[in-house]
Design an enzyme around this catalytic site. Structure first.
Site, PDB file in Angstrom:
ATOM      1  N   CYS A   2       0.837  -1.198   0.000  1.00 28.07           N
ATOM      2  CA  CYS A   2       0.000   0.000   0.000  1.00 28.07           C
ATOM      3  C   CYS A   2       0.873   1.249   0.000  1.00 28.07           C
ATOM      4  O   CYS A   2       2.042   1.217   0.373  1.00 28.07           O
ATOM      5  CB  CYS A   2      -0.894   0.006   1.217  1.00 28.07           C
ATOM      6  SG  CYS A   2      -1.888  -1.497   1.412  1.00 28.07           S
ATOM      7  N   ARG A  27       1.517   1.676  -5.960  1.00 27.46           N
ATOM      8  CA  ARG A  27       1.711   0.704  -4.883  1.00 27.46           C
ATOM      9  C   ARG A  27       0.425  -0.055  -4.544  1.00 27.46           C
ATOM     10  O   ARG A  27       0.467  -1.023  -3.766  1.00 27.46           O
ATOM     11  CB  ARG A  27       2.233   1.405  -3.630  1.00 27.46           C
ATOM     12  CG  ARG A  27       3.562   2.093  -3.813  1.00 27.46           C
ATOM     13  CD  ARG A  27       4.016   2.750  -2.534  1.00 27.46           C
ATOM     14  NE  ARG A  27       4.299   1.756  -1.511  1.00 27.46           N
ATOM     15  CZ  ARG A  27       5.496   1.195  -1.319  1.00 27.46           C
ATOM     16  NH1 ARG A  27       6.511   1.523  -2.088  1.00 27.46           N
ATOM     17  NH2 ARG A  27       5.671   0.299  -0.371  1.00 27.46           N
ATOM     18  N   TRP A  75      -3.543  -1.844  -1.544  1.00 28.17           N
ATOM     19  CA  TRP A  75      -3.502  -3.134  -2.230  1.00 28.17           C
ATOM     20  C   TRP A  75      -4.056  -4.149  -1.249  1.00 28.17           C
ATOM     21  O   TRP A  75      -3.485  -4.370  -0.189  1.00 28.17           O
ATOM     22  CB  TRP A  75      -2.072  -3.490  -2.642  1.00 28.17           C
ATOM     23  CG  TRP A  75      -1.981  -4.705  -3.509  1.00 28.17           C
ATOM     24  CD1 TRP A  75      -2.156  -4.767  -4.863  1.00 28.17           C
ATOM     25  CD2 TRP A  75      -1.679  -6.045  -3.086  1.00 28.17           C
ATOM     26  NE1 TRP A  75      -1.994  -6.059  -5.303  1.00 28.17           N
ATOM     27  CE2 TRP A  75      -1.697  -6.862  -4.239  1.00 28.17           C
ATOM     28  CE3 TRP A  75      -1.405  -6.624  -1.850  1.00 28.17           C
ATOM     29  CZ2 TRP A  75      -1.446  -8.232  -4.195  1.00 28.17           C
ATOM     30  CZ3 TRP A  75      -1.160  -7.994  -1.795  1.00 28.17           C
ATOM     31  CH2 TRP A  75      -1.176  -8.778  -2.957  1.00 28.17           C
ATOM     32  N   ASN A 102       0.390  -0.181   6.139  1.00 31.12           N
ATOM     33  CA  ASN A 102       0.949  -0.918   5.006  1.00 31.12           C
ATOM     34  C   ASN A 102       1.603  -2.169   5.565  1.00 31.12           C
ATOM     35  O   ASN A 102       2.485  -2.077   6.414  1.00 31.12           O
ATOM     36  CB  ASN A 102       1.981  -0.061   4.266  1.00 31.12           C
ATOM     37  CG  ASN A 102       2.715  -0.855   3.191  1.00 31.12           C
ATOM     38  OD1 ASN A 102       2.181  -1.800   2.624  1.00 31.12           O
ATOM     39  ND2 ASN A 102       3.955  -0.465   2.927  1.00 31.12           N
ATOM     40  N   GLY A 103       1.173  -3.344   5.118  1.00 29.04           N
ATOM     41  CA  GLY A 103       1.768  -4.581   5.585  1.00 29.04           C
ATOM     42  C   GLY A 103       0.715  -5.563   6.056  1.00 29.04           C
ATOM     43  O   GLY A 103      -0.457  -5.475   5.696  1.00 29.04           O
ATOM     44  N   GLU A 486      10.875 -13.135 -19.560  1.00 31.93           N
ATOM     45  CA  GLU A 486      10.430 -11.774 -19.251  1.00 31.93           C
ATOM     46  C   GLU A 486       9.361 -11.316 -20.232  1.00 31.93           C
ATOM     47  O   GLU A 486       8.384 -10.665 -19.849  1.00 31.93           O
ATOM     48  CB  GLU A 486      11.622 -10.825 -19.264  1.00 31.93           C
ATOM     49  CG  GLU A 486      11.275  -9.344 -19.217  1.00 31.93           C
ATOM     50  CD  GLU A 486      10.565  -8.906 -17.953  1.00 31.93           C
ATOM     51  OE1 GLU A 486      10.083  -7.759 -17.924  1.00 31.93           O
ATOM     52  OE2 GLU A 486      10.478  -9.698 -16.981  1.00 31.93           O
ATOM     53  N   LYS A 490       5.599 -10.094 -19.104  1.00 32.62           N
ATOM     54  CA  LYS A 490       4.998  -8.805 -19.456  1.00 32.62           C
ATOM     55  C   LYS A 490       3.612  -8.992 -20.054  1.00 32.62           C
ATOM     56  O   LYS A 490       2.682  -8.234 -19.775  1.00 32.62           O
ATOM     57  CB  LYS A 490       5.902  -8.062 -20.463  1.00 32.62           C
ATOM     58  CG  LYS A 490       7.077  -7.379 -19.836  1.00 32.62           C
ATOM     59  CD  LYS A 490       6.643  -6.200 -18.970  1.00 32.62           C
ATOM     60  CE  LYS A 490       7.738  -5.797 -18.013  1.00 32.62           C
ATOM     61  NZ  LYS A 490       7.928  -6.732 -16.889  1.00 32.62           N
ATOM     62  N   GLU A 493       1.190  -9.986 -17.273  1.00 34.10           N
ATOM     63  CA  GLU A 493       0.901  -8.843 -16.401  1.00 34.10           C
ATOM     64  C   GLU A 493      -0.077  -7.868 -17.046  1.00 34.10           C
ATOM     65  O   GLU A 493      -0.985  -7.359 -16.388  1.00 34.10           O
ATOM     66  CB  GLU A 493       2.195  -8.080 -16.086  1.00 34.10           C
ATOM     67  CG  GLU A 493       3.133  -8.768 -15.128  1.00 34.10           C
ATOM     68  CD  GLU A 493       4.408  -7.971 -14.930  1.00 34.10           C
ATOM     69  OE1 GLU A 493       4.828  -7.827 -13.775  1.00 34.10           O
ATOM     70  OE2 GLU A 493       4.988  -7.492 -15.925  1.00 34.10           O
ATOM     71  N   HIS A 509      11.100 -31.584 -25.558  1.00 30.85           N
ATOM     72  CA  HIS A 509      10.903 -32.364 -24.341  1.00 30.85           C
ATOM     73  C   HIS A 509       9.538 -32.100 -23.703  1.00 30.85           C
ATOM     74  O   HIS A 509       9.365 -32.353 -22.502  1.00 30.85           O
ATOM     75  CB  HIS A 509      12.025 -32.061 -23.346  1.00 30.85           C
ATOM     76  CG  HIS A 509      13.381 -32.417 -23.861  1.00 30.85           C
ATOM     77  ND1 HIS A 509      13.901 -33.691 -23.779  1.00 30.85           N
ATOM     78  CD2 HIS A 509      14.306 -31.664 -24.504  1.00 30.85           C
ATOM     79  CE1 HIS A 509      15.109 -33.712 -24.317  1.00 30.85           C
ATOM     80  NE2 HIS A 509      15.377 -32.490 -24.773  1.00 30.85           N
ATOM     81  N   LYS A 612       3.242  -2.321  -7.383  1.00 34.05           N
ATOM     82  CA  LYS A 612       4.626  -2.159  -7.812  1.00 34.05           C
ATOM     83  C   LYS A 612       5.614  -2.811  -6.867  1.00 34.05           C
ATOM     84  O   LYS A 612       6.558  -3.454  -7.292  1.00 34.05           O
ATOM     85  CB  LYS A 612       4.930  -0.649  -7.922  1.00 34.05           C
ATOM     86  CG  LYS A 612       6.322  -0.327  -8.439  1.00 34.05           C
ATOM     87  CD  LYS A 612       6.444  -0.655  -9.895  1.00 34.05           C
ATOM     88  CE  LYS A 612       7.797  -0.314 -10.470  1.00 34.05           C
ATOM     89  NZ  LYS A 612       7.947  -0.804 -11.834  1.00 34.05           N
TER      90      LYS A 612
END
Length: 617
Positions: A2, A27, A75, A102-103, A486, A490, A493, A509, A612
């Site tokens: 947050c 955040r 968040w 936050n947490g 990556e 992306k 996301e 395989h 983030k």
């Protein structure tokens, strides 16, 4: 995860809080809220959804003028993203205390049971409201807000930054930090608090990082910092190296688009002052590691999460190739739970854009307790990871606001290359002439990155044309393998579609079973100029998937005269030393994800369910 902001001073508190929350919204954006204290007492507004919803609520129900307040953008962890679960939370029957968090408070269940038994009524499902009621109840007993606040935070377990205000003491903001970020902004007759400096950089560049288990008593003209046990703390001030304009879109359609365009500068700034014109590397900031320490390293473990872990995968190739030190890359959240073998001759390299990634912090603390040295690669001044490490390489990418990382990634990769060359020189593992040649090649990369950005119209159009794709696969070898992973990340996301990155040699395989008619596959093609090039093998992979109906998009080096015979679309990047190619080949994948997501009408800066900086485990 947050975002939190606090202010006390002569300015309009609401403007300060909303401006800070706007810059912290990356955040978390499940809900937002503010509390202020004015001559009429405590007032709170909060609303589920993005910050604009809160602004609309305040427009419809204005707040009085005030000169002290706290704000929060959430968040969601405990409790769904609803108006009731939004912060701030009000504590006590008199409803005079407001608190943001936050947490995660790990022992909230036991504490809540204690409060319920005492008759406390709860208005939310959050762990945070427990802290609000505890502080309010303790203040009724002690009559002193800092004492009440301290007594409560000492009872909490987990990760938290807490900010609290009380209308009976309308000149003070209290804050506490454990395993979650908190920074003070120092003004002239005013002071600020924030999850990071973005919260207040519009108003001041003077800052103090709050340490572990410390409490802040913040007034307009005074700051006091003490430990949870009451010992005074002497703060260390630092200056923020960027201004508020760096955290604005500057006319771009999105922060992500701007940050992709910033990448030549991010690479150049990470190299600046560290890579001389003769190709030699100077990393004076890692003096915490002596020449003897470097010679004694028998293994490097790189710890990171998400995109940063792929930067580590790239660095592994370079470090092993140039310095001949064995390297393993570990996901931070798995590392300490499998009882890893760590010795004083192990170097831990911890990589985090924010420097507050909780999994990575806990992994490095575990390693330090085992006697290992820790080197951080970090983008944020004053971050916890940087402070707790033996040495740090700052990436100097500037603020990155979009949740999906772009310029922070290329800066981390660049720092990894610098570290590889530095270790190679310190251990004499690669001839000096060869290191100088490689250093000079690395100096050219900002220009090459700019050249890539100038030639991406084809991949932009492909992204738009493929907006209805249900799945995209990515293949690569050597440094192209982490680039492929990556690229897939992306797309997951930003576009919320199935995407996977594979080592191209692994295709036969199992993953080749995924190939069907029309399946888009993006292939990172290695240079064909190297003596031991993997180019022929990757071309064979392309032929194998083409034979099964795949639609192939290749990212290849300029001058590759073969790949066009086998791929429907080719995006060329400038020639570069093969080990450095990841800096160039990853950029088209960023742009592809951006354009495909935009064509779907999605928010590329704030993808669903993400934040983030992951500051909880």
């Amino acid at each position: 995860m947050c975002g939190i902001v606090g202010y006390v001073g002569p300015k309009s508190t609401l403007e300060v809080l909303l401006g800070g929350l706007r810059r912290l919204e990356y955040r978390g954006y499940d809900s937002a809220g503010v509390s202020v204290i004015s001559g009429t007492g405590l007032d709170t507004r909060k609303k589920a959804g993005k910050l604009d919803n809160l602004i609309a609520e305040i427009t419809n129900h204005p707040l009085p003028d005030a000169h002290i307040g706290i704000g929060h953008t959430r968040w969601a962890t405990h409790g769904a993203p609803t108006d009731g679960n939004a912060h701030p939370h009000i504590g006590g029957e008199a409803a005079k205390l407001s608190l943001i968090h936050n947490g995660i408070i790990e022992n909230f269940y036991e504490l809540k049971a204690e409060l319920v038994e005492a008759g406390t009524k709860f208005a939310s499902e959050t762990d945070s409201e427990v802290a609000a009621h505890l502080v309010a109840a303790e203040f009724e007993k002690t009559g002193d807000l800092p004492t009440a606040f301290t007594n409560v935070v000492k009872r909490l377990r987990g990760a938290f930054t807490l900010l609290a205000i009380h209308e009976d003491q309308p000149d003070v903001v209290l804050a506490a930090r454990r395993n979650s970020p908190l920074v003070i902004g120092l003004g002239d007759g005013e002071n600020f608090l924030g999850s990071d400096v973005a919260a207040f950089v519009e108003h001041t560049k003077r800052a103090i990082s709050v340490g572990q288990d410390e409490i802040v008593i913040l007034r307009a003209g005074e700051i006091e910092i003490r430990t949870f046990d009451g010992a005074p703390v002497t703060p260390v001030e630092f200056e923020v190296s960027w201004d508020a304009s760096a955290a604005s879109k500057g006319g771009w359609s999105s922060f992500m688009a701007k940050e992709i365009a910033d990448q030549p500068q991010a690479v150049a700034d990470t190299l600046m002052g560290r890579l001389a014109s003769d190709g030699s590397v100077r990393l004076s900031e890692i003096d915490g590691l002596s020449a003897e320490d470097i010679k004694n390293i028998d293994r490097i473990i790189m710890v990171a999460c998400g995109t940063a872990s792929y930067a580590c995968d790239v660095a592994k190739y370079a470090i092993e190739k140039f310095s001949r030190i064995p390297v393993q890359v570990e996901l931070s959240h798995e590392f300490r739970y499998r009882d890893p073998i760590v010795t004083p001759n192990t170097l831990i390299v911890a990589v985090s854009q924010s420097g507050e990634t909780m999994d990575t912090l806990m992994a490095t603390r575990y390693a330090k307790e085992a006697g290992a040295k820790v080197l951080a690669i970090c983008n944020t001044q004053g971050a916890t990871l940087a402070r707790e490490s033996d040495a740090v390489i700052y990436t100097h990418a500037g603020p990155e606001v979009a949740v999906a990382s772009t310029k922070a990634l290329v800066a981390q990769i660049t720092a990894g290359y610098l570290l590889a060359l530095f270790l190679a020189a310190g251990r004499g593992a690669t001839p000096k002439a060869e290191l100088a040649r490689l250093g000079k090649e690395l100096l050219q990369m900002p220009e090459s990155v700019a050249e890539v950005l100038d030639g991406l119209e084809g991949i932009r159009q492909l992204g738009k044309d493929m907006a209805n794709a249900k799945s995209v696969l990515f293949l690569g070898r050597n440094v192209g393998f982490p680039v492929a992973m990556e690229g897939a990340l992306k797309l997951k996301e930003l576009a919320y579609i199935h995407a996977e990155g594979f080592a191209a040699g692994e295709l036969k395989h199992g993953p080749i079973a995924l190939i069907e008619e029309g399946q888009p596959v993006i292939v990172i093609v290695p240079s064909q100029r190297d003596e031991d090039s993997l180019h022929p093998k990757v071309i064979s992979n392309i032929q194998e998937i083409r034979a099964r109906g795949a639609r192939v998009i290749a990212i290849a080096e300029e001058g590759d005269n073969q790949v066009g015979d086998y791929a429907e679309h080719v995006v060329f990047v400038p020639k570069a030393e093969s080990i450095f190619a990841s800096l160039l080949t990853v950029i088209p994948l960023q742009v592809f994800a951006l354009e495909l997501s935009t064509a779907k009408g999605l928010d590329v800066d704030q993808p669903r369910n993400l934040a983030k900086s992951v500051t909880v485990e």
